[in-house]
Design a protein around this motif. Sequence first.
Motif, PDB file in Angstrom:
ATOM      1  N   TYR A 154      10.183  99.156 -86.983  1.00  0.00           N
ATOM      2  CA  TYR A 154       9.925  98.268 -85.905  1.00  0.00           C
ATOM      3  C   TYR A 154       9.735  97.181 -85.934  1.00  0.00           C
ATOM      4  CZ  TYR A 154       7.313  96.778 -82.033  1.00  0.00           C
ATOM      5  OH  TYR A 154       7.162  96.037 -80.567  1.00  0.00           O
ATOM      6  N   PHE A 155       9.702  96.334 -87.900  1.00  0.00           N
ATOM      7  CA  PHE A 155       8.990  94.487 -88.119  1.00  0.00           C
ATOM      8  C   PHE A 155      10.676  94.395 -87.394  1.00  0.00           C
ATOM      9  CE2 PHE A 155       5.211  96.302 -88.862  1.00  0.00           C
ATOM     10  CZ  PHE A 155       4.194  95.754 -87.920  1.00  0.00           C
ATOM     11  N   ASN A 156      11.494  94.859 -88.823  1.00  0.00           N
ATOM     12  CA  ASN A 156      13.268  94.736 -88.818  1.00  0.00           C
ATOM     13  C   ASN A 156      14.302  94.588 -88.056  1.00  0.00           C
ATOM     14  OD1 ASN A 156      15.463  94.436 -90.496  1.00  0.00           O
ATOM     15  ND2 ASN A 156      15.331  95.381 -91.756  1.00  0.00           N
ATOM     16  N   LYS A 157      13.809  93.385 -86.952  1.00  0.00           N
ATOM     17  CA  LYS A 157      14.501  93.046 -86.183  1.00  0.00           C
ATOM     18  C   LYS A 157      15.941  92.936 -85.735  1.00  0.00           C
ATOM     19  CE  LYS A 157      11.105  92.918 -83.354  1.00  0.00           C
ATOM     20  NZ  LYS A 157      10.488  94.310 -83.317  1.00  0.00           N
ATOM     21  N   SER A 158      16.420  92.569 -87.827  1.00  0.00           N
ATOM     22  CA  SER A 158      18.344  91.985 -87.984  1.00  0.00           C
ATOM     23  C   SER A 158      19.037  93.848 -87.878  1.00  0.00           C
ATOM     24  CB  SER A 158      18.179  91.471 -89.208  1.00  0.00           C
ATOM     25  OG  SER A 158      17.498  92.296 -90.455  1.00  0.00           O
ATOM     26  N   ALA A 159      18.003  95.072 -88.544  1.00  0.00           N
ATOM     27  CA  ALA A 159      18.495  95.880 -88.254  1.00  0.00           C
ATOM     28  C   ALA A 159      19.213  96.928 -87.102  1.00  0.00           C
ATOM     29  CB  ALA A 159      17.732  97.097 -89.151  1.00  0.00           C
ATOM     30  N   ILE A 160      17.653  96.483 -86.571  1.00  0.00           N
ATOM     31  CA  ILE A 160      17.589  96.621 -84.623  1.00  0.00           C
ATOM     32  C   ILE A 160      18.549  96.209 -84.240  1.00  0.00           C
ATOM     33  CG2 ILE A 160      16.667  96.550 -82.672  1.00  0.00           C
ATOM     34  CD1 ILE A 160      13.652  96.705 -84.041  1.00  0.00           C
ATOM     35  N   ARG A 161      19.078  94.510 -84.409  1.00  0.00           N
ATOM     36  CA  ARG A 161      20.152  93.894 -83.911  1.00  0.00           C
ATOM     37  C   ARG A 161      21.763  94.911 -84.154  1.00  0.00           C
ATOM     38  NH1 ARG A 161      16.783  89.533 -84.312  1.00  0.00           N
ATOM     39  NH2 ARG A 161      17.784  88.956 -86.282  1.00  0.00           N
ATOM     40  N   PHE A 162      21.647  94.681 -85.154  1.00  0.00           N
ATOM     41  CA  PHE A 162      22.773  95.448 -85.702  1.00  0.00           C
ATOM     42  C   PHE A 162      23.458  96.252 -85.126  1.00  0.00           C
ATOM     43  CE2 PHE A 162      23.673  98.604 -89.200  1.00  0.00           C
ATOM     44  CZ  PHE A 162      24.888  98.732 -89.859  1.00  0.00           C
ATOM     45  N   LYS A 163      22.252  97.621 -85.185  1.00  0.00           N
ATOM     46  CA  LYS A 163      22.453  98.714 -84.102  1.00  0.00           C
ATOM     47  C   LYS A 163      22.804  98.799 -83.151  1.00  0.00           C
ATOM     48  CE  LYS A 163      19.840 101.631 -88.216  1.00  0.00           C
ATOM     49  NZ  LYS A 163      19.186 101.985 -87.609  1.00  0.00           N
ATOM     50  N   GLU A 164      22.348  97.951 -82.116  1.00  0.00           N
ATOM     51  CA  GLU A 164      22.806  97.812 -81.270  1.00  0.00           C
ATOM     52  C   GLU A 164      23.727  97.654 -81.081  1.00  0.00           C
ATOM     53  OE1 GLU A 164      19.897  94.512 -79.489  1.00  0.00           O
ATOM     54  OE2 GLU A 164      18.492  95.799 -79.734  1.00  0.00           O
ATOM     55  N   LYS A 165      24.654  96.589 -81.604  1.00  0.00           N
ATOM     56  CA  LYS A 165      26.333  96.132 -81.590  1.00  0.00           C
ATOM     57  C   LYS A 165      27.076  97.031 -81.723  1.00  0.00           C
ATOM     58  CE  LYS A 165      25.551  91.301 -83.307  1.00  0.00           C
ATOM     59  NZ  LYS A 165      24.982  90.170 -84.325  1.00  0.00           N
ATOM     60  N   LEU A 166      26.450  97.614 -82.067  1.00  0.00           N
ATOM     61  CA  LEU A 166      27.132  99.304 -82.547  1.00  0.00           C
ATOM     62  C   LEU A 166      27.078 101.438 -81.734  1.00  0.00           C
ATOM     63  CD1 LEU A 166      27.111 100.013 -86.758  1.00  0.00           C
ATOM     64  CD2 LEU A 166      29.118  99.263 -85.376  1.00  0.00           C
ATOM     65  N   ASN A 167      26.942 100.502 -80.523  1.00  0.00           N
ATOM     66  CA  ASN A 167      25.671 100.872 -79.053  1.00  0.00           C
ATOM     67  C   ASN A 167      25.040 102.303 -79.482  1.00  0.00           C
ATOM     68  OD1 ASN A 167      28.075  99.672 -77.758  1.00  0.00           O
ATOM     69  ND2 ASN A 167      30.096 100.779 -77.764  1.00  0.00           N
ATOM     70  N   SER A 168      24.472 101.655 -80.572  1.00  0.00           N
ATOM     71  CA  SER A 168      22.942 103.166 -80.236  1.00  0.00           C
ATOM     72  C   SER A 168      21.599 102.346 -79.866  1.00  0.00           C
ATOM     73  CB  SER A 168      22.920 102.486 -82.157  1.00  0.00           C
ATOM     74  OG  SER A 168      23.671 102.999 -82.991  1.00  0.00           O
ATOM     75  N   LYS A 169      20.950 103.076 -78.728  1.00  0.00           N
ATOM     76  CA  LYS A 169      19.337 103.077 -78.038  1.00  0.00           C
ATOM     77  C   LYS A 169      19.026 104.054 -79.573  1.00  0.00           C
ATOM     78  CE  LYS A 169      22.073 101.815 -74.912  1.00  0.00           C
ATOM     79  NZ  LYS A 169      22.142 100.332 -74.530  1.00  0.00           N
ATOM     80  N   PRO A 170      17.353 103.248 -79.170  1.00  0.00           N
ATOM     81  CA  PRO A 170      15.609 103.958 -79.450  1.00  0.00           C
ATOM     82  C   PRO A 170      16.093 105.489 -78.321  1.00  0.00           C
ATOM     83  CG  PRO A 170      15.824 102.069 -78.399  1.00  0.00           C
ATOM     84  CD  PRO A 170      17.217 101.891 -78.260  1.00  0.00           C
ATOM     85  N   ARG A 171      14.998 105.678 -79.096  1.00  0.00           N
ATOM     86  CA  ARG A 171      14.856 107.698 -78.217  1.00  0.00           C
ATOM     87  C   ARG A 171      13.669 107.604 -78.862  1.00  0.00           C
ATOM     88  NH1 ARG A 171      18.982 107.426 -74.846  1.00  0.00           N
ATOM     89  NH2 ARG A 171      20.465 108.158 -75.452  1.00  0.00           N
ATOM     90  N   LYS A 172      12.845 107.533 -79.570  1.00  0.00           N
ATOM     91  CA  LYS A 172      11.215 107.658 -79.712  1.00  0.00           C
ATOM     92  C   LYS A 172      10.695 106.628 -80.552  1.00  0.00           C
ATOM     93  CE  LYS A 172      10.833 112.039 -78.760  1.00  0.00           C
ATOM     94  NZ  LYS A 172       9.895 114.100 -79.552  1.00  0.00           N
ATOM     95  N   LEU A 173       9.814 105.845 -80.062  1.00  0.00           N
ATOM     96  CA  LEU A 173       8.843 105.492 -81.037  1.00  0.00           C
ATOM     97  C   LEU A 173       7.543 105.887 -81.905  1.00  0.00           C
ATOM     98  CD1 LEU A 173       8.127 102.305 -81.897  1.00  0.00           C
ATOM     99  CD2 LEU A 173       6.764 101.753 -80.319  1.00  0.00           C
ATOM    100  N   TYR A 174       8.432 105.495 -82.958  1.00  0.00           N
ATOM    101  CA  TYR A 174       6.555 106.362 -83.730  1.00  0.00           C
ATOM    102  C   TYR A 174       5.750 105.763 -84.542  1.00  0.00           C
ATOM    103  CZ  TYR A 174       8.811 110.826 -83.677  1.00  0.00           C
ATOM    104  OH  TYR A 174       9.632 111.884 -82.594  1.00  0.00           O
ATOM    105  N   ILE A 175       4.754 105.854 -84.758  1.00  0.00           N
ATOM    106  CA  ILE A 175       3.933 105.084 -85.977  1.00  0.00           C
ATOM    107  C   ILE A 175       3.297 106.424 -86.996  1.00  0.00           C
ATOM    108  CG2 ILE A 175       2.217 105.411 -84.455  1.00  0.00           C
ATOM    109  CD1 ILE A 175       1.366 102.393 -85.781  1.00  0.00           C
ATOM    110  N   ASN A 176       3.170 105.314 -88.078  1.00  0.00           N
ATOM    111  CA  ASN A 176       2.708 106.076 -89.592  1.00  0.00           C
ATOM    112  C   ASN A 176       1.200 105.500 -89.808  1.00  0.00           C
ATOM    113  OD1 ASN A 176       2.770 106.906 -92.113  1.00  0.00           O
ATOM    114  ND2 ASN A 176       2.546 108.955 -91.550  1.00  0.00           N
ATOM    115  N   ILE A 177       0.400 105.661 -89.954  1.00  0.00           N
ATOM    116  CA  ILE A 177      -1.170 105.058 -90.334  1.00  0.00           C
ATOM    117  C   ILE A 177      -1.106 106.446 -91.983  1.00  0.00           C
ATOM    118  CG2 ILE A 177      -3.259 103.911 -89.976  1.00  0.00           C
ATOM    119  CD1 ILE A 177      -2.649 104.307 -86.804  1.00  0.00           C
ATOM    120  N   ASP A 178      -1.067 105.645 -92.773  1.00  0.00           N
ATOM    121  CA  ASP A 178      -1.503 106.267 -94.748  1.00  0.00           C
ATOM    122  C   ASP A 178      -2.139 105.006 -95.048  1.00  0.00           C
ATOM    123  OD1 ASP A 178      -2.298 106.879 -96.879  1.00  0.00           O
ATOM    124  OD2 ASP A 178      -0.071 106.980 -97.425  1.00  0.00           O
ATOM    125  N   LEU A 179      -3.829 106.199 -95.345  1.00  0.00           N
ATOM    126  CA  LEU A 179      -4.561 105.099 -95.666  1.00  0.00           C
ATOM    127  C   LEU A 179      -4.978 105.502 -96.729  1.00  0.00           C
ATOM    128  CD1 LEU A 179      -7.383 105.079 -92.358  1.00  0.00           C
ATOM    129  CD2 LEU A 179      -5.529 102.942 -93.673  1.00  0.00           C
TER     130      LEU A 179
END
Length: 223
Positions: free
Chosen positions: A184-209
């Motif tokens: 979620y924090f890696n905006k450059s990777a997100i933009r890179f995939k958007e240029k290849l016509n990719s779409k998010p399907r789900k947003l997950y979160i993992n919390i490890d303590l």
Amino acid sequence: MDVITNNTAVMDSTKKKSPYSFKVIADLVKNGLFLQGVRHAFAKIGIDIMPYYWVQEEVIHTEEPKLRTDEKFTFKRLEKQDLTVVIAEADSISENKIHQSFADGQECVGLVHNDQIAAYMFIELNDFEIKKRVFKLKSNEAYLLNMFTLTSFRGRNLAPYLRYACYRHLEERNITTKYSVSNYFNKSAIRFKEKLNSKPRKLYINIDLFKLLQWHFAIKKYS
């Protein structure tokens, strides 16, 4: 670049720093990934909060990306011994990912220039886990991960070119649905995939303590 034919580099690599070293954190911040750097800083003391997108890649067929160079690159399947030099030069995170991917039986593909690996990535065709959550794949599905362009070959637009070549490689094997994860924090990777016509399907979160308590759940679903 000379090819290393013994295991010295691999053995020495065990002495490398923790993947959550201060250098890794500083590099993330330097490259504009401030929130990713903050995440790694907290992970270093045992608090790892990782939101990520489950992405379907190339939802619509994309055009072949153009390289920013006249150099010729060959797409090919790579074996572990092909990555010996890469492993010797990798940082701790990249090295760990390479070893784990081969241990998990994933396929490695890459771009090669004059017998030198310029970029590589891995393909998972079987069910797998992310932070102890199981993701199941159908026979026509693949999970793409751990893409990396070597420093000396950056700036040539190799990453999207390799991704595109991988899509066509999988298509020849009747694998038509491709998934990946984007931090979620890696905006450059997100933009890179958007240029290849990719779409998010789900947003997950993992919390490890402190590796004692863990929660992993979906917080948003996209159409």
